[in-house]
Design a protein around this motif. Structure first.
Motif, mmCIF file in Angstrom:
data_model
loop_
_atom_site.group_PDB
_atom_site.id
_atom_site.type_symbol
_atom_site.label_atom_id
_atom_site.label_comp_id
_atom_site.label_asym_id
_atom_site.label_seq_id
_atom_site.Cartn_x
_atom_site.Cartn_y
_atom_site.Cartn_z
ATOM 1 N N THR A 309 45.459 36.119 -6.595
ATOM 2 C CA THR A 309 45.703 34.763 -7.099
ATOM 3 C C THR A 309 47.041 34.685 -7.815
ATOM 4 O O THR A 309 47.846 33.766 -7.579
ATOM 5 C CB THR A 309 44.576 34.332 -8.054
ATOM 6 N N LEU A 310 47.298 35.638 -8.705
ATOM 7 C CA LEU A 310 48.560 35.661 -9.438
ATOM 8 C C LEU A 310 49.746 35.875 -8.503
ATOM 9 O O LEU A 310 50.789 35.217 -8.643
ATOM 10 C CB LEU A 310 48.522 36.764 -10.500
ATOM 11 N N ALA A 311 49.587 36.778 -7.529
ATOM 12 C CA ALA A 311 50.672 37.048 -6.589
ATOM 13 C C ALA A 311 50.963 35.820 -5.729
ATOM 14 O O ALA A 311 52.129 35.484 -5.469
ATOM 15 C CB ALA A 311 50.312 38.238 -5.709
ATOM 16 N N CYS A 312 49.914 35.131 -5.289
ATOM 17 C CA CYS A 312 50.087 33.930 -4.464
ATOM 18 C C CYS A 312 50.801 32.836 -5.256
ATOM 19 O O CYS A 312 51.722 32.181 -4.743
ATOM 20 C CB CYS A 312 48.729 33.443 -3.977
ATOM 21 N N ALA A 313 50.377 32.634 -6.511
ATOM 22 C CA ALA A 313 50.994 31.599 -7.343
ATOM 23 C C ALA A 313 52.466 31.908 -7.594
ATOM 24 O O ALA A 313 53.333 31.018 -7.517
ATOM 25 C CB ALA A 313 50.242 31.480 -8.667
ATOM 26 N N TYR A 314 52.776 33.176 -7.873
ATOM 27 C CA TYR A 314 54.163 33.570 -8.149
ATOM 28 C C TYR A 314 55.035 33.389 -6.912
ATOM 29 O O TYR A 314 56.143 32.842 -6.985
ATOM 30 C CB TYR A 314 54.194 35.017 -8.617
ATOM 31 N N LYS A 318 58.175 30.831 -6.440
ATOM 32 C CA LYS A 318 59.518 31.323 -6.148
ATOM 33 C C LYS A 318 60.043 30.775 -4.835
ATOM 34 O O LYS A 318 61.239 30.516 -4.684
ATOM 35 C CB LYS A 318 59.511 32.856 -6.094
ATOM 36 N N TYR A 319 59.136 30.611 -3.872
ATOM 37 C CA TYR A 319 59.564 30.127 -2.561
ATOM 38 C C TYR A 319 59.903 28.643 -2.627
ATOM 39 O O TYR A 319 60.885 28.185 -2.089
ATOM 40 C CB TYR A 319 58.484 30.378 -1.505
#
Length: 319
Positions: A309-314, A318-319
């Motif tokens: 979840t955290l990786a997807c949000a980050y 950024k994208y």
């Protein structure tokens, strides 16, 4: 550190594949010897590390066995499908051999590694993967923002993959018929990888951007991680393994496509070896967390959900 040296030496990557296969056979034999000892934990981790070294060398050698760079994506897909088929086929016999003794299953894998070492020594090319140093243009292309962001996304997917592999392995040891369940999990993971690699052309026809595929892969892993944590069952864990492996393979295809389109002047062998090394280190890091913490089944699934979840949000931000 030794990767660039191996790329320059004729047959360097080939010898690495041979050595890794032999070492994996030795490690498996040691696992048989200390099966009921705490030594099994570091041996399992060593086996994971060796698997990652092999994956890096395989990625470095792929451009050496195709006629042009345009064939790399298709070749990677074929290798992924073949890996999935072999993993799925081997999962069944491994589970059956467990009914005799878990050590018999390990002995069969040691024999397979020894056969692989002979095949690698006799069949792989003896040329250098990347005989020349990286140019300034190549270094500039490989540091483009699109590649940097995608590198984070695929690395995050690899962390969840490495974590789930060892998390299930050690958690299921305390469950009834745990080894058989783990064999089934490996078969499901291989099958999902096979399906994901087979869907590469379908995803292209849908005209989804590579970054959308990476965001979607992280989001689905996060969602299924939370659902698996809610149920906390062995079945939920096996489903999560399938999702992590399948969307990890989908993300890998997207990442390779991003590297090819954004770094057209880069040496493919060197570029893929460089990024695959980082990806495999991320997978090893995930596995190390599972070995050190040894969480319960549901807690481990929740950890996957939180991290994804955290990786997807980050990545989305950024994208």
């Amino acid at each position: 550190m030794i990767g660039p040296f191996l790329d320059k030496v004729p047959g360097g990557r080939r010898l690495t594949v041979v050595a890794v296969a032999v070492l994996r056979a030795i490690v498996v034999l040691m696992m048989i010897r200390w099966f009921d000892s705490l030594v099994l934990f570091p041996l399992a981790f060593a086996s994971l590390v060796l698997a990652k070294v092999y994956a890096v060398s395989r990625s470095a050698m792929m451009p050496m066995v195709v006629r042009s760079d345009n064939e790399l994506m298709a070749a990677n897909g074929r290798i992924g499908r073949l890996t999935g088929i072999m993993g799925f086929v081997a999962g069944g016999p491994a589970a059956l051999l467990h009914l005799i003794d878990s050590r018999v299953s390990l002995g069969a894998s040691a024999l397979a590694f020894l056969i692989a070492s002979v095949l690698a020594f006799t069949m792989l090319p003896r040329t250098a993967a990347a005989p020349n140093r990286a140019s300034s243009l190549e270094q500039e292309e490989l540091h483009r923002p699109a590649i940097t962001r995608a590198r984070f996304a695929i690395g995050s997917l690899r962390v969840t993959s490495g974590f789930m592999l060892l998390h299930l392995a050690f958690w299921l040891r305390d469950q009834k018929a745990g080894t058989a369940w783990f064999g089934l999990a490996l078969a499901v993971g291989s099958a999902s990888t096979l399906v994901a690699n087979s869907l590469g052309s379908f995803i292209k026809r849908m005209k989804l951007s590579e970054h959308s595929v990476l965001v979607g892969s992280l989001g689905i892993v996060a969602f299924v991680g939370w659902v698996a944590a809610y149920f906390g069952s062995i079945t939920a864990g096996i489903v999560l393994v399938g999702v992590v492996n399948g969307f990890g393979a989908t993300g890998k295809l997207a990442f390779d496509s991003i590297v090819q389109s954004n770094a057209p002047d880069a040496n493919r062998s060197r570029a893929f070896a460089k990024y695959e090394t980082r990806n495999q280190l991320a997978q090893v890091a995930g596995g190390l967390v599972a070995v050190v913490l040894l969480p319960s089944g549901a807690l481990g699934f929740a950890m996957v959900g939180i991290y994804a979840t955290l990786a997807c949000a980050y990545y989305f931000y950024k994208y």
